[in-house]
Write a protein that holds these residues in place. Structure first.
Motif, short mmCIF file in Angstrom:
data_model
loop_
_atom_site.label_atom_id
_atom_site.label_comp_id
_atom_site.label_asym_id
_atom_site.label_seq_id
_atom_site.Cartn_x
_atom_site.Cartn_y
_atom_site.Cartn_z
N ASN A 1 24.47 -23.24 -28.12
CA ASN A 1 25.04 -22.92 -26.82
C ASN A 1 26.08 -23.95 -26.46
OD1 ASN A 1 23.36 -20.65 -26.15
ND2 ASN A 1 21.66 -22.10 -25.86
N MET B 1 29.14 -25.74 -18.77
CA MET B 1 27.83 -25.39 -19.33
C MET B 1 27.81 -23.91 -19.69
SD MET B 1 25.03 -26.82 -20.11
CE MET B 1 23.66 -26.08 -20.95
N ASN C 1 27.53 -26.71 -24.61
CA ASN C 1 26.82 -27.64 -23.74
C ASN C 1 27.56 -28.97 -23.68
OD1 ASN C 1 25.05 -29.32 -22.41
ND2 ASN C 1 23.22 -28.52 -23.45
N LEU D 1 17.16 -28.23 -24.23
CA LEU D 1 18.47 -27.90 -24.82
C LEU D 1 19.06 -29.06 -25.61
CD1 LEU D 1 20.03 -25.81 -21.91
CD2 LEU D 1 19.04 -24.97 -24.04
N TYR E 1 19.69 -27.64 -29.97
CA TYR E 1 21.15 -27.61 -29.82
C TYR E 1 21.73 -26.46 -30.63
CZ TYR E 1 20.45 -30.21 -34.16
OH TYR E 1 20.02 -30.60 -35.40
N ALA F 1 26.84 -19.87 -17.15
CA ALA F 1 25.49 -20.36 -16.86
C ALA F 1 24.74 -19.40 -15.93
CB ALA F 1 25.56 -21.75 -16.24
#
Ligand code: MTE
Length: 315
Positions: A263, A294, A265, A311, A315, A299
């Motif tokens: 994701n 994010m 991040n 998270l 990862y 998000a």
């Protein structure tokens, strides 16, 4: 993933494109054709062919999209070489018609489907998404596609189908990059079934209202806008439903750098660089770095998929 410096190039406003959209919107408003009545006529369109009657999507980004030249000239598609300009130069050898997709694993309706079978019942939409590459550049792309979940539902996944895995074609005759062992072919990716069913996950057949150029993953690719670009697998030939978390190409190649989830991040750095900011492709050599959002800005829509999940570790 290899690093090449981003070449300075100007953002070309796609005037023709926007004019076409305006004409389309007024035609819809005037009741000339219903907004959501498009059949997937792209299945029989040649490369570069234009889709008719595309439905626009209310939640599209309003940022100016990158130019068609940028989107189709700066690619990651290792089956056609590892340099950003290789796919545009080499992918003409990919034969996209006829095309079929096999469906295997935990589903009621497995088998092999032609591209026409796959597309026929779906309404194509234009959706402007941000693509955030793990290499910390991003671009804004007007994709053409339909929600992946609408297709997956047609195969009647069983209760054991907790994940979906996708495979790209691996044909040495068509894909010169397969001679290199930079990745373990075929390229493969995976999602949890909840991610795959999320309405933002887009099965994609076009860009800028036209059939996808080969270098962008013709004739059928995935776009998962809240994940790093490498999850968005190109030229899909197989969809596999499974109860086990599937293997994915970049995780197999460098597990400490690329996890299953991937994701976007900004708080979790890549081991070799920060993910906190990104550079928009086409901004030139001195493009300012902009903060990465994010889940790539989604998000609100997707954070609930990861409730209770660490998270940093995932990862
Ligand atoms: N799919 C296949 N089969 N092979 C690849 O090398 N590269 C991925 C993804 N899908 C890749 C792939 C990566 S790293 C990115 S960033 C995106 O495709 C790039 O998509 P684009 O070239 O359309 O911008």
């Amino acid at each position: 993933m290899k690093h090449n410096s981003i070449k300075p190039s100007e953002i070309t406003p796609e005037k023709v494109f926007f004019n076409r959209r305006e004409i389309l919107k007024s035609a819809v408003a005037a009741g000339l054709f219903p907004a959501l009545a498009t059949q997937a006529d792209g299945a029989v369109l040649p490369p570069g062919g234009e889709f008719a009657n595309l439905a626009s999507w209310a939640d599209s980004l309003t940022d100016t999209p990158n130019s068609f030249e940028e989107i189709s000239g700066y690619n990651n598609y290792y089956e056609f070489g590892t340099r950003k300009e290789d796919p545009a130069r080499n992918a003409h050898t990919l034969i996209t018609d006829p095309w079929s997709v096999s469906v295997t694993g935990e589903a009621g309706r497995t088998g092999t489907y032609t591209l026409e079978d796959i597309l026929a019942p779906h309404t194509l939409q234009e959706r402007i998404y941000r693509l955030r590459c793990v290499e910390a550049w991003s671009m804004i792309v007007p994709w053409v596609g339909f929600p992946l979940g609408d297709l997956l539902t047609r195969f009647e996944p069983t209760s054991q189908a907790r994940y979906v895995q996708f495979f790209t074609l691996a044909d040495r005759d068509q894909m010169p990059g397969l001679r290199s062992r930079v990745l373990d072919w075929p390229y493969r990716e995976g999602l949890t079934i909840e991610e795959a069913m999320h309405p933002l996950a887009l099965l994609t057949v076009g860009v800028y209202g036209k059939v996808l150029p080969n270098q962008n993953g013709a004739p059928l690719r995935l776009i998962v806008p809240w994940k790093y670009g490498f999850k968005s697998i190109k030229s899909i030939v197989r969809i596999h439903f499974t109860s086990q978390q599937p293997r994915t190409s970049w995780n197999m190649s460098a597990p400490h750098e690329y996890g299953f989830y991937s994701n976007v991040n900004p708080n979790v750095d890549h081991p070799r660089w920060s993910q906190a900011t990104e550079r928009r492709l086409g901004g030139g050599l001195f493009a300012p770095r902009i903060p990465t959002l994010m889940f790539n800005g989604y998000a609100e829509e997707v954070a609930h998929l990861y409730t209770g999940l660490d998270l940093v570790r995932n990862y």
